[in-house]
Design a protein around this motif. Structure first.
Motif, PDB file in Angstrom:
ATOM      1  N   THR A 117      74.871 -69.657  -0.963  1.00 12.85           N
ATOM      2  CA  THR A 117      74.299 -68.317  -1.040  1.00 12.85           C
ATOM      3  C   THR A 117      75.417 -67.277  -1.055  1.00 12.85           C
ATOM      4  OG1 THR A 117      74.102 -68.209   1.369  1.00 12.85           O
ATOM      5  CG2 THR A 117      72.197 -69.039   0.144  1.00 12.85           C
ATOM      6  N   VAL A 118      75.041 -66.010  -1.192  1.00 12.92           N
ATOM      7  CA  VAL A 118      76.038 -64.939  -1.254  1.00 12.92           C
ATOM      8  C   VAL A 118      76.837 -64.863   0.047  1.00 12.92           C
ATOM      9  CG1 VAL A 118      76.403 -62.479  -1.612  1.00 12.92           C
ATOM     10  CG2 VAL A 118      74.583 -63.646  -2.847  1.00 12.92           C
ATOM     11  N   ASN A 167      71.350 -68.697  -6.657  1.00 12.90           N
ATOM     12  CA  ASN A 167      70.841 -69.607  -5.628  1.00 12.90           C
ATOM     13  C   ASN A 167      70.078 -68.845  -4.545  1.00 12.90           C
ATOM     14  OD1 ASN A 167      72.040 -71.807  -6.888  1.00 12.90           O
ATOM     15  ND2 ASN A 167      73.909 -71.683  -5.656  1.00 12.90           N
ATOM     16  N   THR A 168      70.622 -67.701  -4.139  1.00 14.58           N
ATOM     17  CA  THR A 168      69.993 -66.898  -3.089  1.00 14.58           C
ATOM     18  C   THR A 168      68.608 -66.434  -3.512  1.00 14.58           C
ATOM     19  OG1 THR A 168      72.174 -66.139  -2.364  1.00 14.58           O
ATOM     20  CG2 THR A 168      70.276 -64.877  -1.612  1.00 14.58           C
ATOM     21  N   LYS A 171      68.167 -77.724  -3.331  1.00 17.77           N
ATOM     22  CA  LYS A 171      67.568 -76.386  -3.231  1.00 17.77           C
ATOM     23  C   LYS A 171      66.197 -76.462  -2.579  1.00 17.77           C
ATOM     24  CE  LYS A 171      69.607 -73.732  -7.061  1.00 17.77           C
ATOM     25  NZ  LYS A 171      70.527 -74.716  -7.633  1.00 17.77           N
ATOM     26  N   GLY A 174      65.043 -67.838  -2.027  1.00 21.08           N
ATOM     27  CA  GLY A 174      64.217 -66.815  -1.386  1.00 21.08           C
ATOM     28  C   GLY A 174      62.883 -66.627  -2.078  1.00 21.08           C
ATOM     29  N   SER A 220      76.034 -67.956  -6.826  1.00 18.55           N
ATOM     30  CA  SER A 220      75.532 -67.840  -5.448  1.00 18.55           C
ATOM     31  C   SER A 220      74.392 -66.830  -5.373  1.00 18.55           C
ATOM     32  CB  SER A 220      76.665 -67.447  -4.496  1.00 18.55           C
ATOM     33  OG  SER A 220      77.093 -66.118  -4.728  1.00 18.55           O
ATOM     34  N   ALA A 225      66.295 -63.407   3.222  1.00 13.38           N
ATOM     35  CA  ALA A 225      66.717 -64.375   2.203  1.00 13.38           C
ATOM     36  C   ALA A 225      68.091 -64.028   1.645  1.00 13.38           C
ATOM     37  CB  ALA A 225      65.689 -64.425   1.082  1.00 13.38           C
ATOM     38  N   LEU A 226      68.353 -62.736   1.447  1.00 11.18           N
ATOM     39  CA  LEU A 226      69.642 -62.316   0.909  1.00 11.18           C
ATOM     40  C   LEU A 226      70.770 -62.475   1.926  1.00 11.18           C
ATOM     41  CD1 LEU A 226      68.487 -59.131  -1.045  1.00 11.18           C
ATOM     42  CD2 LEU A 226      69.295 -61.272  -2.031  1.00 11.18           C
ATOM     43  N   GLN A 227      70.413 -62.641   3.202  1.00 13.88           N
ATOM     44  CA  GLN A 227      71.417 -62.846   4.247  1.00 13.88           C
ATOM     45  C   GLN A 227      71.470 -64.302   4.711  1.00 13.88           C
ATOM     46  OE1 GLN A 227      70.084 -60.011   7.178  1.00 13.88           O
ATOM     47  NE2 GLN A 227      71.217 -58.317   6.261  1.00 13.88           N
ATOM     48  N   ARG A 228      70.866 -65.203   3.977  1.00 16.21           N
ATOM     49  CA  ARG A 228      70.778 -66.608   4.391  1.00 16.21           C
ATOM     50  C   ARG A 228      72.171 -67.242   4.463  1.00 16.21           C
ATOM     51  NH1 ARG A 228      66.345 -69.646   3.833  1.00 16.21           N
ATOM     52  NH2 ARG A 228      65.546 -68.176   2.282  1.00 16.21           N
TER      53      ARG A 228
END
Length: 306
Positions: free
Chosen positions: A262-263, A86-87, A171, A91, A83, A239-242
């Motif tokens: 994602t994360v 992917n993130t 993706k 991003g 994840s 992007a890290l919070q998507r």
């Protein structure tokens, strides 16, 4: 006995003046109290409670002490690191497309003599669209049989991929959605900085014989570096919070085959689907550390100071 002299008018005003600031400051505290309580209830308490849960094996009610076991589970999980991959993948390609493209469009809009506000509105419209609604629209646009994109690809003789069923193309579907939704914001920010550059710089370079391309390369771009740094940092944090679009398109597991999970979707899956709140909370703090490190790296890279 001598009676005390009456207080003069000036002395009374001075005394009142010393009392009024105290009373007014108390009034300000009263007005600030609801906001302060809101921050305590909806920000500080959840942060501390999440930290506590990360040290317990908990399904939401009660729990047993686990120490750092949840962090060990998260850091040793291949699904978690997939994840993370992917993130960063989504991003990175979203920003490497959106920021240069948005800057080019902003430069073009800034150079036109009329209808600037019209172009601003047209490009900014996707940004004010709710991301959930935009994701639902994209599921129809990218439908393999009824989607408008495959319809046009078929008309020109190009292959029509299964956009949301293939891990690779899924993706890029998320990347295209992110570019479409974010480019208006990039254009507006770049345009604001372009209009703040002193015209005297361009006039002086014109007198020295600089061409339009040289002005763009040696005046415009160097003066835009602060804006690029701002867009990079805010873009990476976003992007890290998507979550919203990947959840609408691929669910909490990021189907197909966890290719777009994602994360934050990983955290949601373990917290609100698997009721493993200890693992979800630990993953949240790991994500916090990742965002902190990456933000500091971006600040160092762009030579900005906090």
């Amino acid at each position: 006995m001598r009676s005390k002299p009456n207080r003069t008018k000036a002395q009374s005003e001075i005394a009142l003046g010393t009392l009024r600031p105290k009373r007014s400051s108390l009034i300000w505290y009263v007005f600030l109290a609801p906001a302060f309580l809101g921050i305590l209830c909806f920000m500080v308490y959840p942060i501390l409670e999440s930290l506590r849960l990360s040290l317990f094996n908990s399904s939401g009610t009660g729990g047993t002490w686990a120490g750092l076991a949840n962090y060990k589970t998260v850091l040793s999980s291949s699904e978690f690191w997939h994840s993370v991959y992917n993130t960063f993948y989504i991003g990175f390609f979203q920003m490497i497309i959106t920021i240069p493209l948005g800057f080019i469009f902003a430069s073009m809009i800034n150079s036109v003599a009329f209808a600037k506000n019209f172009f601003k509105v047209i490009f900014f419209l996707p940004n004010v669209t709710a991301i959930v609604a935009a994701a639902m629209i994209f599921t129809f646009v990218l439908h393999p049989d009824m989607g408008i994109l495959n319809y046009f690809l078929d008309k020109v003789g190009l292959p029509t991929p299964l956009w949301l069923s293939n891990p690779g193309t899924a993706k890029w579907a998320i990347i295209l959605l992110g570019v479409w939704h974010w480019i208006g914001f990039v254009i507006i920010i770049c345009l604001a900085n372009l209009q703040a550059i002193s015209p005297e710089l361009y006039e002086a370079s014109t007198i020295d014989g600089a061409s339009g391309l040289q002005q763009w390369l040696f005046i415009t771009i160097p003066n835009m570096m602060g804006t690029f740094a701002f867009l990079l940092i805010t873009g990476w944090i976003g992007a890290l919070q998507r979550f919203n679009e990947v959840y609408v398109i691929g669910g909490p597991t990021g189907s197909p085959n966890r290719s777009i999970q994602t994360v934050v979707a990983y955290i949601y899956e373990h917290g609100f689907t698997g009721f493993q709140f200890g693992i979800a909370s630990a993953a949240t703090y790991v994500l916090f550390v990742i965002i902190l490190i990456f933000t500091m790296f971006n600040l160092k890279l762009t030579k900005m100071k906090l």
